[in-house]
Design an enzyme around this catalytic site. Structure first.
Site, PDB file in Angstrom:
ATOM      1  N   GLY A  11      44.211  31.098  40.711  1.00 34.44           N
ATOM      2  CA  GLY A  11      44.478  30.342  41.892  1.00 34.44           C
ATOM      3  C   GLY A  11      43.644  29.112  41.737  1.00 34.44           C
ATOM      4  N   LYS A  12      42.261  29.394  41.572  1.00 37.19           N
ATOM      5  CA  LYS A  12      41.389  28.151  41.606  1.00 37.19           C
ATOM      6  C   LYS A  12      41.478  27.326  40.438  1.00 37.19           C
ATOM      7  CE  LYS A  12      37.076  30.870  42.855  1.00 37.19           C
ATOM      8  NZ  LYS A  12      35.811  31.096  42.196  1.00 37.19           N
ATOM      9  N   ASP A  72      32.039  28.696  43.469  1.00 38.83           N
ATOM     10  CA  ASP A  72      31.898  29.941  44.079  1.00 38.83           C
ATOM     11  C   ASP A  72      32.428  29.701  45.472  1.00 38.83           C
ATOM     12  OD1 ASP A  72      30.973  32.858  43.217  1.00 38.83           O
ATOM     13  OD2 ASP A  72      29.743  32.391  45.297  1.00 38.83           O
ATOM     14  N   SER A  73      33.405  30.730  45.680  1.00 35.20           N
ATOM     15  CA  SER A  73      33.613  30.292  47.265  1.00 35.20           C
ATOM     16  C   SER A  73      34.111  31.672  47.862  1.00 35.20           C
ATOM     17  CB  SER A  73      35.125  29.425  47.004  1.00 35.20           C
ATOM     18  OG  SER A  73      35.967  30.172  45.907  1.00 35.20           O
ATOM     19  N   PHE A 155      46.498  31.954  47.241  1.00 33.40           N
ATOM     20  CA  PHE A 155      46.062  33.159  46.558  1.00 33.40           C
ATOM     21  C   PHE A 155      44.819  33.573  47.656  1.00 33.40           C
ATOM     22  CE2 PHE A 155      41.699  31.778  45.064  1.00 33.40           C
ATOM     23  CZ  PHE A 155      41.716  30.492  45.254  1.00 33.40           C
ATOM     24  N   GLY A 156      44.269  34.479  47.191  1.00 34.02           N
ATOM     25  CA  GLY A 156      43.219  35.408  47.920  1.00 34.02           C
ATOM     26  C   GLY A 156      43.510  35.830  49.407  1.00 34.02           C
ATOM     27  N   ASP A 158      44.333  33.601  51.655  1.00 35.79           N
ATOM     28  CA  ASP A 158      45.366  32.612  52.262  1.00 35.79           C
ATOM     29  C   ASP A 158      46.157  33.380  53.331  1.00 35.79           C
ATOM     30  OD1 ASP A 158      44.237  30.417  50.873  1.00 35.79           O
ATOM     31  OD2 ASP A 158      45.398  30.493  49.641  1.00 35.79           O
ATOM     32  N   ARG A 186      38.168  23.491  48.697  1.00 35.74           N
ATOM     33  CA  ARG A 186      37.939  23.205  47.389  1.00 35.74           C
ATOM     34  C   ARG A 186      38.248  21.672  47.223  1.00 35.74           C
ATOM     35  NH1 ARG A 186      40.422  27.310  46.094  1.00 35.74           N
ATOM     36  NH2 ARG A 186      38.173  28.393  45.579  1.00 35.74           N
TER      37      ARG A 186
HETATM   38  P1  ITT Z   1      35.417  33.378  39.426  1.00 40.73           P
HETATM   39  O1  ITT Z   1      34.054  34.023  39.910  1.00 40.73           O
HETATM   40  O2  ITT Z   1      35.681  33.635  37.999  1.00 40.73           O
HETATM   41  O3  ITT Z   1      35.618  32.043  39.575  1.00 40.73           O
HETATM   42  P2  ITT Z   1      36.386  34.934  41.670  1.00 40.73           P
HETATM   43  O4  ITT Z   1      37.670  35.259  42.117  1.00 40.73           O
HETATM   44  O5  ITT Z   1      35.625  36.313  41.190  1.00 40.73           O
HETATM   45  O6  ITT Z   1      36.514  34.329  40.207  1.00 40.73           O
HETATM   46  P3  ITT Z   1      34.531  34.030  43.575  1.00 40.73           P
HETATM   47  O7  ITT Z   1      33.467  35.155  43.052  1.00 40.73           O
HETATM   48  O8  ITT Z   1      34.140  32.948  43.975  1.00 40.73           O
HETATM   49  O9  ITT Z   1      35.472  34.040  42.462  1.00 40.73           O
HETATM   50  O10 ITT Z   1      35.217  35.046  44.634  1.00 40.73           O
HETATM   51  C1  ITT Z   1      36.106  34.132  45.568  1.00 40.73           C
HETATM   52  C2  ITT Z   1      36.951  34.966  46.448  1.00 40.73           C
HETATM   53  O11 ITT Z   1      36.909  34.458  47.685  1.00 40.73           O
HETATM   54  C3  ITT Z   1      38.316  35.055  45.628  1.00 40.73           C
HETATM   55  O12 ITT Z   1      38.474  36.315  44.937  1.00 40.73           O
HETATM   56  C4  ITT Z   1      39.279  34.985  46.984  1.00 40.73           C
HETATM   57  O13 ITT Z   1      39.446  36.399  47.388  1.00 40.73           O
HETATM   58  C5  ITT Z   1      38.385  34.417  48.105  1.00 40.73           C
HETATM   59  N1  ITT Z   1      38.877  32.952  47.981  1.00 40.73           N
HETATM   60  C6  ITT Z   1      38.053  31.649  47.317  1.00 40.73           C
HETATM   61  N2  ITT Z   1      38.803  30.528  47.554  1.00 40.73           N
HETATM   62  C7  ITT Z   1      39.931  31.019  48.114  1.00 40.73           C
HETATM   63  C8  ITT Z   1      41.190  30.253  48.802  1.00 40.73           C
HETATM   64  O14 ITT Z   1      41.248  28.828  48.389  1.00 40.73           O
HETATM   65  N3  ITT Z   1      42.108  30.784  49.362  1.00 40.73           N
HETATM   66  C9  ITT Z   1      41.876  32.203  49.561  1.00 40.73           C
HETATM   67  N4  ITT Z   1      40.985  32.923  49.256  1.00 40.73           N
HETATM   68  C10 ITT Z   1      39.744  32.286  48.472  1.00 40.73           C
END
Ligand code: ITT
Length: 203
Positions: A11-12, A72-73, A155-156, A158, A186
Site C-alpha cells: 500500500g505504501k 514509518d507511519s 490499506f491498513g 483506512d 504520506r
Molecule cells: P514497512 O515497515 O516495510 O514500511 P509496515 O507495514 O511494517 O511496512 P510500519 O512499520 O510503518 O510499516 O507500520 C505502519 C502501519 O500503520 C501499517 O501496517 C498500517 O497498519 C498503518 N498505516 C500506515 N499508513 C497508513 C495509511 O496510509 N492508511 C492506513 N493505515 C496505515
C-alpha cells in the site's frame, strides 16, 4: 536518479509511486532485498532511519548512486493515549492480519462517544542521499475513529478512519487514490521530500 523505497508494504509503495510519479522508483522486491528489519526504535523517526540504513547498506553494491526513502507511519488515537502509534503494524501481535488490527481498535473504542474519537495518521520519512546524508520529513492527517469499517480502498486502518478534510463523512477507504493522495499524511511528508529532491541537494 533512482530512488529505492525501503518498504515491504504494498500500500505504501503504491502511494509513494503515485505521489512521486516523476521519479524512477525501485521496491525492495526489485532489488531482491529479503531480510527482515528489526524495527526496535523508540519513535517513528528512529524506525524510519533503521529501515533506510539497512536498505542503504544492502543496495550500495548494485545501486551505489541510488537514494533511499523509508516510511514509518501509524495511527494515533487520542482516547487510547496515542496508541497504536509505532506499534500500528503489530498491534494485534506479529503477523496478525489487518482485519484483526481494525477489530482490536474498534473493540477498544466501543464505549467512547463520538466527541472523543479524535485520531490522526502520522507519517515520518527518512531519506538517505547517495552519500548517506539524512533528511527527515513528516506529515499528519486528522480524523476520527468510526464505529464500523467502511470502504475497500487504501490499506491498513483506512476503513475505520473518518477524514476531517471530508467533514468526517467518508473513511479514508472510501476515498479514491487521487483523493487520499491529495490530503494524506504520506502526501504531506512527501511534499517536503519532493522539494528537497528538486533542490538537487541529495544527488
Ligand atoms: P514497512 O515497515 O516495510 O514500511 P509496515 O507495514 O511494517 O511496512 P510500519 O512499520 O510503518 O510499516 O507500520 C505502519 C502501519 O500503520 C501499517 O501496517 C498500517 O497498519 C498503518 N498505516 C500506515 N499508513 C497508513 C495509511 O496510509 N492508511 C492506513 N493505515 C496505515
Amino acid at each position: 536518479m533512482i530512488l529505492i523505497a525501503a518498504t515491504g508494504n504494498a500500500g505504501k509503495i503504491k502511494e509513494i509511486k503515485e505521489i512521486l510519479s516523476d521519479f524512477e522508483i525501485l521496491s525492495l522486491k526489485d532489488i531482491y532485498f529479503e531480510e527482515e528489519i528489526e524495527e526496535n526504535g523508540k519513535s517513528f523517526f528512529e524506525n524510519a532511519l533503521i529501515k533506510a540504513k539497512a536498505v542503504y547498506d544492502f543496495s550500495r553494491q548494485n545501486y551505489p548512486e541510488a537514494i533511499v526513502l523509508a516510511d514509518d507511519s501509524g495511527l494515533e488515537v487520542e482516547a487510547l493515549g496515542g496508541k497504536p502509534g509505532i506499534f500500528s503494524a503489530r498491534y494485534a501481535g506479529k503477523d496478525a492480519p489487518q482485519e484483526a488490527l481494525i477489530q482490536k481498535v474498534l473493540q477498544e473504542m466501543k464505549a467512547i462517544p463520538e466527541a472523543k474519537r479524535q485520531a490522526r495518521f502520522k507519517c515520518c520519512m527518512a531519506l538517505l542521499s547517495a552519500d548517506g546524508e539524512a533528511f527527515y520529513s513528516q506529515g499528519y492527517c486528522e480524523g476520527r475513529i468510526g464505529f464500523e469499517r467502511r470502504g475497500e480502498n487504501g490499506f491498513g486502518y483506512d476503513p475505520i478512519f473518518l477524514v476531517k478534510e471530508f467533514d468526517y463523512q467518508k473513511t479514508m477507504a472510501e476515498l479514491s487514490s487521487e483523493e487520499k493522495n491529495r490530503i494524506s499524511h504520506r502526501r504531506k511528508a512527501l511534499d517536503a521530500i519532493k522539494e528537497r529532491l528538486a533542490g538537487g541537494a541529495m544527488v
